[in-house]
Design a protein around this motif. Structure first.
Motif, PDB file in Angstrom:
ATOM      1  N   VAL A  54      16.294  47.005  28.446  1.00 34.72           N
ATOM      2  CA  VAL A  54      16.344  46.418  29.785  1.00 34.72           C
ATOM      3  C   VAL A  54      17.762  46.466  30.340  1.00 34.72           C
ATOM      4  N   GLY A  55      18.759  46.142  29.516  1.00 36.98           N
ATOM      5  CA  GLY A  55      20.157  46.227  29.941  1.00 36.98           C
ATOM      6  C   GLY A  55      20.642  44.998  30.687  1.00 36.98           C
ATOM      7  N   CYS A  56      20.249  43.812  30.247  1.00 34.38           N
ATOM      8  CA  CYS A  56      20.692  42.576  30.894  1.00 34.38           C
ATOM      9  C   CYS A  56      22.203  42.428  30.777  1.00 34.38           C
ATOM     10  N   GLY A  57      22.811  41.952  31.853  1.00 33.11           N
ATOM     11  CA  GLY A  57      24.255  41.759  31.874  1.00 33.11           C
ATOM     12  C   GLY A  57      24.654  40.497  31.135  1.00 33.11           C
ATOM     13  N   GLN A  58      25.797  40.578  30.450  1.00 31.08           N
ATOM     14  CA  GLN A  58      26.324  39.421  29.732  1.00 31.08           C
ATOM     15  C   GLN A  58      27.794  39.230  30.065  1.00 31.08           C
ATOM     16  N   LEU A  59      28.223  37.982  29.980  1.00 28.17           N
ATOM     17  CA  LEU A  59      29.634  37.639  30.049  1.00 28.17           C
ATOM     18  C   LEU A  59      30.044  37.184  28.652  1.00 28.17           C
ATOM     19  N   ILE A  70      28.647  33.668  24.718  1.00 25.24           N
ATOM     20  CA  ILE A  70      28.060  34.792  25.451  1.00 25.24           C
ATOM     21  C   ILE A  70      26.964  34.209  26.337  1.00 25.24           C
ATOM     22  N   GLU A  71      27.056  34.506  27.637  1.00 26.80           N
ATOM     23  CA  GLU A  71      26.095  33.991  28.604  1.00 26.80           C
ATOM     24  C   GLU A  71      25.600  35.125  29.483  1.00 26.80           C
ATOM     25  N   ARG A  80      20.346  39.006  36.698  1.00 27.53           N
ATOM     26  CA  ARG A  80      20.811  37.911  37.565  1.00 27.53           C
ATOM     27  C   ARG A  80      21.160  36.651  36.776  1.00 27.53           C
ATOM     28  N   GLY A  81      21.802  36.818  35.627  1.00 27.64           N
ATOM     29  CA  GLY A  81      22.251  35.679  34.839  1.00 27.64           C
ATOM     30  C   GLY A  81      21.275  35.180  33.802  1.00 27.64           C
ATOM     31  N   ARG A  82      20.116  35.769  33.737  1.00 32.03           N
ATOM     32  CA  ARG A  82      19.106  35.316  32.782  1.00 32.03           C
ATOM     33  C   ARG A  82      19.167  36.161  31.505  1.00 32.03           C
ATOM     34  N   SER A  88      20.182  35.415  24.454  1.00 38.99           N
ATOM     35  CA  SER A  88      20.904  34.142  24.472  1.00 38.99           C
ATOM     36  C   SER A  88      21.554  33.841  23.125  1.00 38.99           C
ATOM     37  N   ALA A  89      20.990  34.376  22.058  1.00 36.39           N
ATOM     38  CA  ALA A  89      21.522  34.135  20.715  1.00 36.39           C
ATOM     39  C   ALA A  89      22.415  35.274  20.238  1.00 36.39           C
ATOM     40  N   SER A  90      22.794  36.197  21.130  1.00 35.53           N
ATOM     41  CA  SER A  90      23.534  37.375  20.678  1.00 35.53           C
ATOM     42  C   SER A  90      24.948  37.066  20.186  1.00 35.53           C
TER      43      SER A  90
END
Length: 186
Positions: A54-59, A70-71, A80-82, A88-90
């Protein structure tokens, strides 16, 4: 209804206005001293979750060279931040004390793992790939040119991104392997 209706009597609204004594009762010096884990980060790096395609963005928040949090990235057009539970556990993926950070090798018929330096391990892999390709190469089958090896196969995983999967497919094709799959499709 007196005094603005049921919404104004809602405890959350009364607490926000300071009209409810329970608001102060729920606070403590420790609560007031708490700060977000991200507040003291030296740097914040944008990244991509490693778990699926999927390629979700992380900070990624870093302090003193260590990942502290990591959020989800709210600026990511994909997520979009989700983040899903795995995303979430990465942080645990990179900071867990049980994470292997060196190559381990178990000799044929061995019962124990032993550490190897990376150069030795890479040489062993390269030697085995070249030998397997040479020993299992098929130039022709039933009079037809096939130029393939049935002795090498590839299976990608959900932690590989599209670019890594593309490069792996190119490598396996160049080696003559035709059995290339990805766990995300299985």
């Amino acid at each position: 209804m007196a005094h603005g209706g049921w919404i104004s009597r809602w405890p959350v609204i009364r607490q926000l206005r300071g009209e409810d004594a329970r608001g102060d009762a729920a606070r403590s010096a420790r609560t007031d001293a708490l700060r977000p884990r991200t507040e003291e980060a030296d740097t914040v790096a944008r990244s991509i979750c490693p778990y699926c395609a999927v390629g979700c963005g992380q900070l990624v928040y870093v302090k003193d060279g260590q990942v502290t949090q990591i959020e989800g990235d709210p600026d990511s057009p994909i997520s979009r931040g989700r983040l899903c539970p795995k995303g979430s556990a990465s942080k645990q993926l990179v900071t867990h004390p049980g994470r292997q950070t060196r190559v381990l090798y178990r000799r044929p018929h061995g019962t124990e793992w032993e550490p190897l330096d990376l150069d030795t391990a890479m040489d062993m892999i390269a030697d085995r790939v070249v030998r397997t390709r040479r020993e299992t190469w098929q130039q022709e089958e039933d009079g037809k040119v096939v130029r393939r090896t049935m002795g090498i196969a590839g299976l990608g995983g959900a932690t590989l991104d599209n670019e890594e999967n593309y490069l792996m497919k190119k490598l396996y094709t160049a080696l003559g392997a035709i059995q290339v799959e990805n766990q995300a499709r299985i």
